[in-house]
Design an enzyme around this catalytic site. Structure first.
Site, PDB file in Angstrom:
ATOM      1  N   ASP A   1       0.897  -1.057  -0.075  1.00  0.00           N
ATOM      2  CA  ASP A   1       0.023   0.257  -0.211  1.00  0.00           C
ATOM      3  C   ASP A   1       0.757   1.176  -0.214  1.00  0.00           C
ATOM      4  O   ASP A   1       1.489   1.517   1.189  1.00  0.00           O
ATOM      5  CB  ASP A   1      -0.879   0.051   1.249  1.00  0.00           C
ATOM      6  CG  ASP A   1      -2.011   1.163   1.122  1.00  0.00           C
ATOM      7  OD1 ASP A   1      -2.038   2.109   0.230  1.00  0.00           O
ATOM      8  OD2 ASP A   1      -2.775   1.191   2.231  1.00  0.00           O
TER       9      ASP A   1
ATOM     10  N   ASP B   1      -1.692   4.656  -5.983  1.00  0.00           N
ATOM     11  CA  ASP B   1      -2.294   4.115  -4.845  1.00  0.00           C
ATOM     12  C   ASP B   1      -2.373   2.633  -5.019  1.00  0.00           C
ATOM     13  O   ASP B   1      -3.370   2.067  -5.867  1.00  0.00           O
ATOM     14  CB  ASP B   1      -3.800   4.488  -4.152  1.00  0.00           C
ATOM     15  CG  ASP B   1      -4.123   4.144  -2.883  1.00  0.00           C
ATOM     16  OD1 ASP B   1      -3.414   3.208  -2.428  1.00  0.00           O
ATOM     17  OD2 ASP B   1      -5.057   4.171  -2.258  1.00  0.00           O
TER      18      ASP B   1
END
Length: 391
Positions: A57, A259
Site C-alpha cells: 500500500d 495508490d
C-alpha cells in the site's frame, strides 16, 4: 513506480542489510500474489520465521499484521497469525521512545508502557502495539535478506476481508521502504482475476539499487512535493480525442494519488463526465440502461476489446501511459456477462470526502502489466509496459 537513476551495469552498487552485501545483481525482492483486488507481499518475521502476507500500500506508512491473541475478525484470514510469544527476537516499543512519537505526536501508552498504534482504512481498523522484530525477504540471487523493522502487532481489528495485514510503502519513517533504507523500489502487478485463471502465478516487488525501471518504453513523471505519492495528470486521450483534466485546460499540480492499495482509478466528477461521453462515442455498441445491479456505471453486454473499444492514453506530466480496453473495462460481476468501464467518479466512492487537496486515485487495476518504479532521489515515478505474468 519510479524513474530511477540509470547506472551502468559495470558499476558496483551496494549497501548492507544485516551482513549481506546487496548489489545490483543481488536485489532484495519479495513475491506478490493477487487476492480480492489487492496484491499480497510475502515477508517472514520473527525467530523462528513466520510467513505473513500483507497488501502492499503506497498510501500507508506502517507495516502491521494481526497477532495472537486477537479478536474474532483476525481469524478470518487464510494464513496463520504471528504469535509474538514464540519469537525470540520480538520486543515491544516503549511509548516514550522516538519510534512511538513517529506514529503519534505524543506516545500513547498501554498499561505496560508499550506504544499503542491504531490505523484505519475504508475497510476497517487495526489496533495493537508497536514492536520491533526481525524481517526476512528473498533476493534476486536466492539469498535471504534480513533486517530489523518496527511494525504494528494487531490485537484488535474490524476488517471484514481476509486481506488484513498491510505493508506500508509510503514516505513516512515507519514504512517498509523507509525502514530498510532504500532510495527506490519497483513492482509489477498481475492483472485483475489472475488468481482465478492462473492461481500459481506470482509477480515481484524489488527494493534498492537494481530495482530501477529502465530500458525501452520507459516514461517518467515527477512526484509532487509532499508526504504521499502525488503526480500530475494533465488529461486523457480517448483514441485521438484529448480530454483535459479541467475544463479550463489547466491541471493543478499533484492532482492524482498513486495508490497500490486501492483497485480503483477514480476521477473528479467533471473530468469523469466529459471522459465518459467521449468513451461512449467511440464504442459502436449500445450501453446497458436501467439495470439496478449496475447503477450509473457505463457497461456493455459485449466484451470491449481492441477491435471495438478505444485505447486511452493517460497524459501524466512528461509521461504518456497507454491503457488498452482490457485494462479499462472489467467484468465486475462474474456471474453476469457485463463489461463495465473501470474508471469511476470520485463522487461515487468512499473516498469522496478526503479533503480539498484530494483530486483522484490511480489505483492498482490500471497499474497491472506495468513495471512501476519510485525513486526518492530523483523524485520520479516511471512506467514500463511489461507482462508481469512472466517475471
Amino acid at each position: 513506480m519510479a524513474s530511477g537513476v540509470i547506472f551502468h551495469p559495470c558499476f558496483l552498487l551496494s549497501y548492507y542489510l544485516i551482513g549481506l552485501l546487496v548489489t545490483a545483481h543481488n536485489v532484495p525482492q519479495a513475491q506478490l500474489t493477487p487476492l480480492n483486488g489487492q496484491h499480497l507481499m510475502k515477508v517472514s518475521i520473527g525467530t523462528p520465521p513466520v510467513d505473513i502476507y500483507g497488501a502492499i500500500d503506497t498510501a500507508s506508512n506502517l507495516v502491521w499484521t494481526p497477532c495472537v491473541p486477537c479478536n474474532d475478525n483476525c481469524f478470518k484470514q487464510i494464513h496463520p497469525l504471528f504469535d509474538p510469544k514464540k519469537s525470540s527476537t520480538y520486543s515491544e516499543i516503549s511509548c516514550h521512545s522516538e519510534k512511538c512519537h513517529q506514529v503519534w505526536y505524543e506516545g500513547r501508552c498501554s498499561p505496560q508502557n508499550s506504544c499503542i498504534y491504531s490505523t484505519g482504512y475504508i475497510s476497517g481498523l487495526s489496533h495493537g502495539v508497536l514492536a520491533k522484530e526481525k524481517a526476512t525477504i528473498t533476493s534476486s540471487s536466492g539469498q535471504a535478506v534480513s533486517f530489523d523493522i518496527v511494525f504494528g502487532c494487531g490485537h484488535n481489528t474490524t476488517f471484514a476481508s481476509n486481506v488484513q495485514a498491510t505493508i506500508g510503502l509510503g514516505l513516512g519513517p515507519l514504512s517498509f521502504v523507509s525502514q530498510i533504507g532504500g532510495k527506490r523500489f519497483s513492482y509489477c502487478l498481475l492483472p485483475y482475476g489472475t488468481e482465478y485463471t492462473n492461481p500459481s502465478i506470482t509477480s515481484k516487488i524489488s527494493f534498492g539499487n537494481g530495482s530501477e525501471v529502465v530500458g525501452d518504453g520507459v516514461v517518467s513523471t515527477p512526484l509532487v512535493a509532499g508526504d504521499d505519492y502525488f503526480v500530475t495528470l494533465e488529461g486523457i486521450s480517448v483514441g485521438d480525442t484529448y480530454v483535459s483534466f479541467n475544463s479550463s485546460g489547466n491541471a493543478s499540480k499533484g492532482n492524482m494519488w498513486i495508490d497500490s492499495g486501492s483497485p480503483m482509478f477514480a476521477l473528479p466528477p467533471d473530468f469523469y463526465d466529459r471522459l465518459e461521453v467521449e468513451v461512449k462515442k467511440q464504442i459502436p455498441i449500445d450501453p446497458i440502461k436501467d439495470d439496478p445491479n449496475l447503477g450509473t456505471r457505463l457497461c456493455y453486454r459485449t466484451k470491449i476489446t481492441n477491435e471495438n473499444g478505444p485505447i486511452l492514453t493517460i497524459h501524466f506530466e512528461g509521461a504518456d501511459v497507454e491503457l488498452k480496453p482490457i485494462q479499462t473495462f472489467n467484468q465486475p460481476l462474474k456471474e453476469y456477462e457485463y463489461y463495465c468501464f473501470g474508471i469511476t467518479n470520485t463522487a461515487d466512492t468512499d473516498e469522496a470526502n478526503i479533503g480539498d487537496h484530494y483530486q483522484g486515485i490511480y489505483g492498482n487495476y490500471v497499474q497491472a502489466n506495468f513495471l512501476i518504479g519510485f525513486d526518492f532521489e530523483t523524485r520520479m515515478v516511471s512506467f514500463k509496459p511489461t507482462d508481469c505474468t512472466k517475471l
